[in-house]
Design a protein around this motif. Structure first.
Motif, PDB file in Angstrom:
ATOM      1  N   TYR A   1      18.970  12.233  -7.600  1.00 50.15           N
ATOM      2  CA  TYR A   1      18.085  11.347  -6.849  1.00 50.15           C
ATOM      3  C   TYR A   1      16.641  11.458  -7.362  1.00 50.15           C
ATOM      4  O   TYR A   1      15.971  10.459  -7.589  1.00 50.15           O
ATOM      5  N   GLY A   2      16.172  12.688  -7.558  1.00 45.91           N
ATOM      6  CA  GLY A   2      14.812  12.899  -8.052  1.00 45.91           C
ATOM      7  C   GLY A   2      14.600  12.307  -9.435  1.00 45.91           C
ATOM      8  O   GLY A   2      13.578  11.670  -9.706  1.00 45.91           O
TER       9      GLY A   2
ATOM     10  N   THR B   1       8.448   7.682  -4.504  1.00 45.51           N
ATOM     11  CA  THR B   1       8.895   7.854  -3.125  1.00 45.51           C
ATOM     12  C   THR B   1      10.152   8.711  -3.110  1.00 45.51           C
ATOM     13  O   THR B   1      11.189   8.334  -3.656  1.00 45.51           O
ATOM     14  N   LEU B   2      10.043   9.870  -2.481  1.00 47.72           N
ATOM     15  CA  LEU B   2      11.186  10.752  -2.269  1.00 47.72           C
ATOM     16  C   LEU B   2      11.356  10.917  -0.765  1.00 47.72           C
ATOM     17  O   LEU B   2      10.449  11.409  -0.081  1.00 47.72           O
ATOM     18  N   PHE B   3      12.487  10.486  -0.237  1.00 45.15           N
ATOM     19  CA  PHE B   3      12.778  10.629   1.190  1.00 45.15           C
ATOM     20  C   PHE B   3      11.679  10.003   2.063  1.00 45.15           C
ATOM     21  O   PHE B   3      11.174  10.620   2.995  1.00 45.15           O
ATOM     22  N   ASN B   4      11.286   8.797   1.728  1.00 38.80           N
ATOM     23  CA  ASN B   4      10.278   8.034   2.471  1.00 38.80           C
ATOM     24  C   ASN B   4       8.903   8.688   2.479  1.00 38.80           C
ATOM     25  O   ASN B   4       8.090   8.414   3.359  1.00 38.80           O
ATOM     26  N   ALA B   5       8.632   9.555   1.562  1.00 40.99           N
ATOM     27  CA  ALA B   5       7.303  10.157   1.413  1.00 40.99           C
ATOM     28  C   ALA B   5       6.818   9.853   0.001  1.00 40.99           C
ATOM     29  O   ALA B   5       7.581   9.938  -0.964  1.00 40.99           O
TER      30      ALA B   5
ATOM     31  N   ASN C   1       3.482  13.917 -10.787  1.00 43.34           N
ATOM     32  CA  ASN C   1       3.578  15.360 -11.046  1.00 43.34           C
ATOM     33  C   ASN C   1       4.218  16.100  -9.876  1.00 43.34           C
ATOM     34  O   ASN C   1       5.034  17.001 -10.081  1.00 43.34           O
ATOM     35  N   GLN C   2       3.842  15.731  -8.664  1.00 46.20           N
ATOM     36  CA  GLN C   2       4.434  16.383  -7.497  1.00 46.20           C
ATOM     37  C   GLN C   2       5.929  16.076  -7.387  1.00 46.20           C
ATOM     38  O   GLN C   2       6.731  16.958  -7.061  1.00 46.20           O
ATOM     39  N   ALA C   3       6.297  14.837  -7.659  1.00 42.02           N
ATOM     40  CA  ALA C   3       7.710  14.456  -7.612  1.00 42.02           C
ATOM     41  C   ALA C   3       8.498  15.188  -8.699  1.00 42.02           C
ATOM     42  O   ALA C   3       9.635  15.610  -8.472  1.00 42.02           O
ATOM     43  N   MET C   4       7.882  15.360  -9.861  1.00 39.81           N
ATOM     44  CA  MET C   4       8.538  16.092 -10.939  1.00 39.81           C
ATOM     45  C   MET C   4       8.733  17.556 -10.541  1.00 39.81           C
ATOM     46  O   MET C   4       9.788  18.141 -10.777  1.00 39.81           O
TER      47      MET C   4
END
Length: 108
Positions: A33-34, A46-50, A55-58
Motif C-alpha cells: 500500500y505504501g 495520503t496514507l490512511f486518510n492522512a 519523505n514522511q510517507a517513504m
C-alpha cells in the motif's frame, strides 16, 4: 526432552506458525500500500486518510518494511526450532505425530 515434550512443543510451534502466516499478511499489505501510494502521488502522499510529505510517507513505508522483516525473522527462527525438535525425535511415530510433522513442513 522426552518424546511427548517434543511433540507438545512442536504442536505449539505449528499453531504459532499458522498465526504468524496470517499476521504476515498485515505488514505485507502495508508495504505494498505504501509503495503504491508513493508511486502514484505527487508531493503530498495520503496514507490512511492522512496527508504526509513524500519523505514522511517513504519513512512510514520503510517502517512497515522493517516490521515485515521482523515477522519474517520470527518465522525463520520458529522453523529452525521446529527442525531441531524434529531431529530429536527417534523411533516410530504414530500417525498423528507424522501428520504433525507434515503440517510443520508445509510452513517452509
Amino acid at each position: 526432552m522426552t518424546h511427548q515434550e517434543v511433540i507438545h512443543q512442536l504442536r505449539g510451534l505449528v499453531r504459532r506458525l499458522r498465526w504468524l502466516n496470517v499476521l504476515q499478511l498485515i505488514p505485507d499489505t502495508l508495504v505494498i500500500y505504501g509503495i503504491l501510494q508513493l508511486a502514484f502521488s505527487s508531493q503530498l502522499v495520503t496514507l490512511f486518510n492522512a496527508s504526509f510529505s513524500r519523505n514522511q510517507a517513504m519513512l512510514a513505508t520503510v517502517l512497515f518494511a522493517l516490521i515485515d522483516l521482523c515477522v519474517t525473522g520470527i518465522r525463520y527462527n520458529d522453523r529452525m526450532a521446529g527442525k531441531r525438535l524434529i531431529s530429536q525425535l527417534s523411533g516410530r511415530l504414530t500417525t498423528p505425530e507424522a501428520e504433525l510433522i507434515k503440517q510443520f513442513e508445509r510452513f517452509k
